[in-house]
Design a protein around this motif. Structure first.
Motif, PDB file in Angstrom:
ATOM      1  N   VAL A 255      -4.588  -5.356   6.978  1.00  0.00           N
ATOM      2  CA  VAL A 255      -3.543  -4.387   6.649  1.00  0.00           C
ATOM      3  C   VAL A 255      -2.571  -4.238   7.821  1.00  0.00           C
ATOM      4  O   VAL A 255      -2.974  -4.133   8.978  1.00  0.00           O
TER       5      VAL A 255
ATOM      6  N   ALA B  37      -0.963  -5.207   2.479  1.00  0.00           N
ATOM      7  CA  ALA B  37      -2.240  -5.912   2.527  1.00  0.00           C
ATOM      8  C   ALA B  37      -1.954  -7.404   2.640  1.00  0.00           C
ATOM      9  O   ALA B  37      -1.220  -7.970   1.824  1.00  0.00           O
TER      10      ALA B  37
ATOM     11  N   LEU C 177       0.836  -1.195   0.000  1.00  0.00           N
ATOM     12  CA  LEU C 177       0.000   0.000   0.000  1.00  0.00           C
ATOM     13  C   LEU C 177       0.875   1.251   0.000  1.00  0.00           C
ATOM     14  O   LEU C 177       1.964   1.262   0.590  1.00  0.00           O
TER      15      LEU C 177
END
Length: 415
Positions: free
Chosen positions: A242, A237, A227
């Motif tokens: 996350v 991810a 990300l």
């Protein structure tokens, strides 16, 4: 700084160790159930800075044809409808010149030598054990032509102050006494006394155990993407959700390109499958004492505790991990021809792994144009040889320190 390391092989675990030692908050993610379960699991067992050379050199195109026709040849190519394969092969061919070989070897040797020094310091500091031996590598030449062609490598070794010994038959037997039984099968060798051997999987597992007091190792976790906010990497991810990060280290070996491709990064790393067999020692007097590199067949025969590890062959077949019985032939032949009776062939275990190869030879170590995203991959057959050095360099870069060796030409920007 919160750092997430992607990959639990020898590159990822050493990276985590040095990052934690530098004071960072480190998390390691790996899809396997423990450390060193893929390419680091059963490699040739060499820590060989003196043997740090690119595969691409001026003689390779003609040699490749010969290898493909040899009964126990070290190369197999299984063509696929994969543009990445052909692009990588073309890039490698463009590096098959004397000038490019000299440049690329000059980039590899200093890092490999530094890495060996880092490993020795780590061993002295932690007392880590992994069936290690410091008895050198013997590159064994079966023909006079091979002896005559080693001058260029010796020049580079001299340039970087790497200890080496050009040996005749008697010298080879003195270094590896079991070769006295087959002295008619070789003419000489190049010994690199500063090289070491050991079990990479045991080393990686033991180092992970040592680091676990300060590093969060998470196994069985799948990573689906990195990300970012358009300028910097912000997290990863995963199958567990996350995970935020201030910095991310990609140490996924052959699988690194697919992870960073959505970010617009083209990583010229392609898998080259290698095979190994591991057999219990049957007769100490007929077994190697360290590593012998059978130059004709590109096979490394290494003593690992009470076992012999025989590793080699290069199969270009994409991400195929099938164990092809035919590729065991060169391994069986080389160890039987040089160290017959030294190991119990009927109890040998057969294995394969994907070496992450760059087309020019040196690994890719350093930052990217995306802030906070770092690469530590592409080490090919020299993953363990370069692991500690690459990891220490990367920890210095992330910490804002100047590394002990110049790695300015090891980054992705060289492509």
């Amino acid at each position: 700084m919160k750092v997430v390391v992607l990959g639990g092989g020898v590159i990822g675990v050493t990276s985590a160790y040095y990052l934690a030692k530098a004071g960072h908050d480190v998390t390691v993610l790996d899809r396997q159930s423990g450390p060193a379960m893929e390419t680091s699991f059963a490699n040739a067992g060499q820590v060989s800075p003196g043997y740090a050379s690119p595969w691409a050199n001026q003689g390779v195109p003609l040699k490749a044809v010969k290898w493909l026709l040899m009964k126990h040849g070290p190369l197999a190519v299984r063509p696929r409808l994969d543009p990445t394969m052909w692009s990588w092969l073309m890039q490698m061919l463009r590096n098959c010149t004397a000038a490019r070989y000299a440049v690329n070897k000059g980039r590899m040797v200093p890092l490999a030598e530094y890495s060996r020094d880092c490993l020795q310091a780590l061993r002295a500091e932690t007392g880590i054990a992994y069936d290690e031996r410091s008895r050198g590598t013997l590159q064994l030449f079966r023909t006079q032509k091979q002896v005559d062609g080693v001058g260029g490598d010796i020049d580079v070794l001299k340039q970087y102050g790497v200890r080496h010994e050009l040996l005749d038959r008697d010298g080879c037997v003195s270094a590896e006494p079991a070769l006295a039984n087959v002295r008619e099968k070789f003419v000489g060798g190049l010994r690199l006394p500063g090289d070491e051997t050991g079990n990479c999987q045991v080393f990686t597992s033991n180092l992970a155990a040592l680091a676990a007091a300060s590093v969060d190792f998470r196994y069985g976790v799948t990573v689906s993407g990195v990300l970012h906010d358009g300028r910097r990497a912000t997290g990863v991810a995963t199958s567990e959700g996350v995970i935020d990060a201030d910095a991310i280290v990609v140490a996924f070996g052959s699988y690194s390109p697919a992870l960073v491709r959505p970010l617009g990064l083209r990583l010229p790393v392609y898998p080259v499958k290698g095979y190994s067999i591991t057999l219990p020692i049957a007769d100490e007097a007929r077994a190697p004492v360290s590593t012998v590199m059978d130059e004709t067949y590109k096979i490394a025969i290494t003593r690992l505790g009470s076992s012999i590890r025989v590793g080699g062959t290069a199969e270009i077949a994409g991400y195929d991990l099938s164990l092809r019985p035919g590729r065991r032939g060169p391994l069986d032949f080389s160890v039987g021809d040089l160290f017959g009776g030294g190991g119990q062939m009927d109890k040998a275990t057969f294995w394969c792994g994907l070496r992450p190869m760059t087309p020019d030879g040196p690994p890719i170590v350093g930052g990217t144009r995306i802030g906070g995203l770092y690469l530590n991959t592409g080490h090919g057959t020299l993953g363990w040889t370069m692991a500690c050095g690459s990891a220490r360099v990367l920890a210095d870069l992330i910490s804002g320190q100047t590394p002990d060796v110049d790695v300015s030409e090891l980054g992705l920007q060289r492509y």
